[in-house]
Design a protein around this motif. Structure first.
Motif, PDB file in Angstrom:
ATOM      1  N   GLY A   1       0.808  -1.196   0.000  1.00 39.36           N
ATOM      2  CA  GLY A   1       0.000   0.000   0.000  1.00 39.36           C
ATOM      3  C   GLY A   1       0.847   1.253   0.000  1.00 39.36           C
ATOM      4  O   GLY A   1       2.074   1.186  -0.077  1.00 39.36           O
ATOM      5  N   THR A   2       0.167   2.370   0.086  1.00 36.53           N
ATOM      6  CA  THR A   2       0.825   3.667   0.058  1.00 36.53           C
ATOM      7  C   THR A   2       0.065   4.646   0.937  1.00 36.53           C
ATOM      8  O   THR A   2      -1.020   4.328   1.418  1.00 36.53           O
ATOM      9  CB  THR A   2       0.920   4.191  -1.395  1.00 36.53           C
ATOM     10  OG1 THR A   2       1.714   5.371  -1.411  1.00 36.53           O
ATOM     11  CG2 THR A   2      -0.452   4.479  -1.983  1.00 36.53           C
ATOM     12  N   ILE A   3       0.642   5.809   1.118  1.00 34.66           N
ATOM     13  CA  ILE A   3      -0.006   6.861   1.887  1.00 34.66           C
ATOM     14  C   ILE A   3      -0.341   8.007   0.946  1.00 34.66           C
ATOM     15  O   ILE A   3       0.512   8.456   0.186  1.00 34.66           O
ATOM     16  CB  ILE A   3       0.896   7.340   3.039  1.00 34.66           C
ATOM     17  CG1 ILE A   3       1.133   6.180   4.009  1.00 34.66           C
ATOM     18  CG2 ILE A   3       0.279   8.534   3.754  1.00 34.66           C
ATOM     19  CD1 ILE A   3       2.156   6.469   5.073  1.00 34.66           C
ATOM     20  N   LYS A   4      -1.581   8.460   0.984  1.00 40.49           N
ATOM     21  CA  LYS A   4      -2.056   9.557   0.134  1.00 40.49           C
ATOM     22  C   LYS A   4      -2.740  10.606   0.996  1.00 40.49           C
ATOM     23  O   LYS A   4      -3.347  10.282   2.012  1.00 40.49           O
ATOM     24  CB  LYS A   4      -3.075   9.046  -0.908  1.00 40.49           C
ATOM     25  CG  LYS A   4      -2.520   8.065  -1.909  1.00 40.49           C
ATOM     26  CD  LYS A   4      -1.592   8.758  -2.858  1.00 40.49           C
ATOM     27  CE  LYS A   4      -1.087   7.805  -3.923  1.00 40.49           C
ATOM     28  NZ  LYS A   4      -0.193   8.489  -4.836  1.00 40.49           N
ATOM     29  N   LEU A   5      -2.630  11.850   0.572  1.00 43.20           N
ATOM     30  CA  LEU A   5      -3.373  12.923   1.229  1.00 43.20           C
ATOM     31  C   LEU A   5      -4.783  12.905   0.653  1.00 43.20           C
ATOM     32  O   LEU A   5      -4.976  13.117  -0.543  1.00 43.20           O
ATOM     33  CB  LEU A   5      -2.709  14.277   0.990  1.00 43.20           C
ATOM     34  CG  LEU A   5      -3.344  15.457   1.723  1.00 43.20           C
ATOM     35  CD1 LEU A   5      -3.280  15.247   3.240  1.00 43.20           C
ATOM     36  CD2 LEU A   5      -2.655  16.753   1.341  1.00 43.20           C
ATOM     37  N   ILE A   6      -5.756  12.630   1.503  1.00 45.16           N
ATOM     38  CA  ILE A   6      -7.137  12.409   1.060  1.00 45.16           C
ATOM     39  C   ILE A   6      -8.079  13.349   1.807  1.00 45.16           C
ATOM     40  O   ILE A   6      -7.944  13.542   3.010  1.00 45.16           O
ATOM     41  CB  ILE A   6      -7.576  10.952   1.351  1.00 45.16           C
ATOM     42  CG1 ILE A   6      -6.601   9.936   0.767  1.00 45.16           C
ATOM     43  CG2 ILE A   6      -9.004  10.700   0.894  1.00 45.16           C
ATOM     44  CD1 ILE A   6      -6.768   9.631  -0.692  1.00 45.16           C
ATOM     45  N   GLY A   7      -9.020  13.900   1.089  1.00 45.73           N
ATOM     46  CA  GLY A   7     -10.124  14.641   1.690  1.00 45.73           C
ATOM     47  C   GLY A   7     -11.353  13.750   1.661  1.00 45.73           C
ATOM     48  O   GLY A   7     -11.677  13.184   0.623  1.00 45.73           O
ATOM     49  N   VAL A   8     -12.016  13.610   2.793  1.00 46.33           N
ATOM     50  CA  VAL A   8     -13.178  12.724   2.898  1.00 46.33           C
ATOM     51  C   VAL A   8     -14.331  13.490   3.519  1.00 46.33           C
ATOM     52  O   VAL A   8     -14.149  14.213   4.500  1.00 46.33           O
ATOM     53  CB  VAL A   8     -12.843  11.489   3.776  1.00 46.33           C
ATOM     54  CG1 VAL A   8     -14.078  10.627   3.994  1.00 46.33           C
ATOM     55  CG2 VAL A   8     -11.714  10.681   3.170  1.00 46.33           C
ATOM     56  N   ALA A   9     -15.501  13.334   2.951  1.00 49.79           N
ATOM     57  CA  ALA A   9     -16.744  13.825   3.555  1.00 49.79           C
ATOM     58  C   ALA A   9     -17.689  12.631   3.583  1.00 49.79           C
ATOM     59  O   ALA A   9     -17.859  11.947   2.576  1.00 49.79           O
ATOM     60  CB  ALA A   9     -17.336  14.964   2.750  1.00 49.79           C
ATOM     61  N   THR A  10     -18.275  12.390   4.742  1.00 52.45           N
ATOM     62  CA  THR A  10     -19.147  11.232   4.874  1.00 52.45           C
ATOM     63  C   THR A  10     -20.304  11.537   5.808  1.00 52.45           C
ATOM     64  O   THR A  10     -20.156  12.292   6.765  1.00 52.45           O
ATOM     65  CB  THR A  10     -18.352   9.996   5.376  1.00 52.45           C
ATOM     66  OG1 THR A  10     -19.193   8.858   5.374  1.00 52.45           O
ATOM     67  CG2 THR A  10     -17.795  10.216   6.764  1.00 52.45           C
ATOM     68  N   GLU A  11     -21.432  10.947   5.506  1.00 51.59           N
ATOM     69  CA  GLU A  11     -22.600  11.095   6.362  1.00 51.59           C
ATOM     70  C   GLU A  11     -22.453  10.120   7.531  1.00 51.59           C
ATOM     71  O   GLU A  11     -22.343   8.906   7.322  1.00 51.59           O
ATOM     72  CB  GLU A  11     -23.868  10.792   5.561  1.00 51.59           C
ATOM     73  CG  GLU A  11     -25.142  11.078   6.302  1.00 51.59           C
ATOM     74  CD  GLU A  11     -26.365  10.862   5.434  1.00 51.59           C
ATOM     75  OE1 GLU A  11     -27.056  11.841   5.138  1.00 51.59           O
ATOM     76  OE2 GLU A  11     -26.615   9.698   5.048  1.00 51.59           O
ATOM     77  N   VAL A  12     -22.394  10.647   8.745  1.00 50.43           N
ATOM     78  CA  VAL A  12     -22.247   9.817   9.940  1.00 50.43           C
ATOM     79  C   VAL A  12     -23.585   9.172  10.285  1.00 50.43           C
ATOM     80  O   VAL A  12     -23.660   7.981  10.568  1.00 50.43           O
ATOM     81  CB  VAL A  12     -21.722  10.655  11.126  1.00 50.43           C
ATOM     82  CG1 VAL A  12     -21.662   9.831  12.395  1.00 50.43           C
ATOM     83  CG2 VAL A  12     -20.357  11.244  10.798  1.00 50.43           C
ATOM     84  N   ASP A  13     -24.631   9.965  10.267  1.00 47.68           N
ATOM     85  CA  ASP A  13     -25.994   9.481  10.453  1.00 47.68           C
ATOM     86  C   ASP A  13     -26.920  10.496   9.786  1.00 47.68           C
ATOM     87  O   ASP A  13     -26.456  11.374   9.065  1.00 47.68           O
ATOM     88  CB  ASP A  13     -26.331   9.242  11.935  1.00 47.68           C
ATOM     89  CG  ASP A  13     -26.226  10.494  12.800  1.00 47.68           C
ATOM     90  OD1 ASP A  13     -26.536  11.603  12.316  1.00 47.68           O
ATOM     91  OD2 ASP A  13     -25.836  10.354  13.973  1.00 47.68           O
ATOM     92  N   GLU A  14     -28.220  10.394  10.024  1.00 48.61           N
ATOM     93  CA  GLU A  14     -29.174  11.275   9.340  1.00 48.61           C
ATOM     94  C   GLU A  14     -29.020  12.739   9.715  1.00 48.61           C
ATOM     95  O   GLU A  14     -29.495  13.622   9.000  1.00 48.61           O
ATOM     96  CB  GLU A  14     -30.605  10.808   9.610  1.00 48.61           C
ATOM     97  CG  GLU A  14     -30.937   9.503   8.927  1.00 48.61           C
ATOM     98  CD  GLU A  14     -32.377   9.092   9.146  1.00 48.61           C
ATOM     99  OE1 GLU A  14     -33.179   9.907   9.646  1.00 48.61           O
ATOM    100  OE2 GLU A  14     -32.700   7.945   8.799  1.00 48.61           O
ATOM    101  N   THR A  15     -28.349  13.020  10.834  1.00 45.15           N
ATOM    102  CA  THR A  15     -28.224  14.410  11.287  1.00 45.15           C
ATOM    103  C   THR A  15     -26.804  14.949  11.264  1.00 45.15           C
ATOM    104  O   THR A  15     -26.608  16.128  11.487  1.00 45.15           O
ATOM    105  CB  THR A  15     -28.766  14.551  12.727  1.00 45.15           C
ATOM    106  OG1 THR A  15     -27.957  13.755  13.608  1.00 45.15           O
ATOM    107  CG2 THR A  15     -30.218  14.120  12.805  1.00 45.15           C
TER     108      THR A  15
END
Length: 188
Positions: A1-15
């Motif tokens: 594997g490798t290491i990448k600079l990543i931007g993540v947006a994710t829905e944790v729950d409905e709110t």
């Protein structure tokens, strides 16, 4: 594997929505692993598309600077959300806590009992250890090992790191980063 600079947006729950930019561990066969240099990638994961990855050349420093300045001017003029983006969702709250597998690197001065103490601290904060990776110690005063956790909240990982850094054998700050995919260990 490798290491990448990543931007993540994710829905944790409905709110709640969580977002972060961080170095992330990415397996070698992941589509994002081959993105290098000025190339950009966006991956969209949804119920309908499953996963779609779009890869292409980045705009470069001048077009990027121009876009940033346009956004700043729009905000200075009072535009709340620059077009063509949708208005902000009022029913969603931002949280800076998200759950992931985590890679934690610990630099240490070698002595008896370190692994036990790490396990006790992880247990105290509800962090389950998936694996411990250590190369043979060649310099007892400057060694390192890695803990890979099971899926846990970021806040728990921060508490583990803070407690580890209190020990005399811990050399400097611990380093942690999320593992991008939940199935990372099945892809190897």
């Amino acid at each position: 594997g490798t290491i990448k600079l990543i931007g993540v947006a994710t829905e944790v729950d409905e709110t709640k929505v969580a977002a972060y930019v961080s170095p992330c561990y990415v397996t070698g066969d992941d589509p994002l692993a081959s993105v290098n240099g000025a190339t950009n990638a966006v991956e969209v994961i949804s119920d309908n598309l499953v996963a779609s990855t779009y890869i292409g050349q980045g705009a470069g420093r001048f077009p990027t600077a121009n876009s940033i300045m346009n956004d700043i001017v729009a905000l200075a003029k009072g535009d709340s959300v620059a077009l063509p983006f949708n208005p902000l969702a009022t029913n969603k709250k931002f949280t800076n806590n998200y759950s992931s597998y985590f890679y934690i690197r610990i630099k240490y001065r070698d002595q008896v009992g370190i692994t036990r103490q790490c396990g006790e601290i992880c247990e105290k904060h509800g962090v389950s250890i998936h694996s411990i990776l250590q190369n043979p110690v060649t310099r007892r005063d400057d060694a390192a090992f890695v803990l890979i956790t099971e899926k846990v909240p970021l806040t728990a990982v921060k508490r583990v790191c803070a407690d580890l850094e209190e020990y005399e054998w811990c050399r400097g700050n611990t380093f942690y980063m999320p593992v991008l995919r939940e199935d990372w260990n099945k892809q190897q």
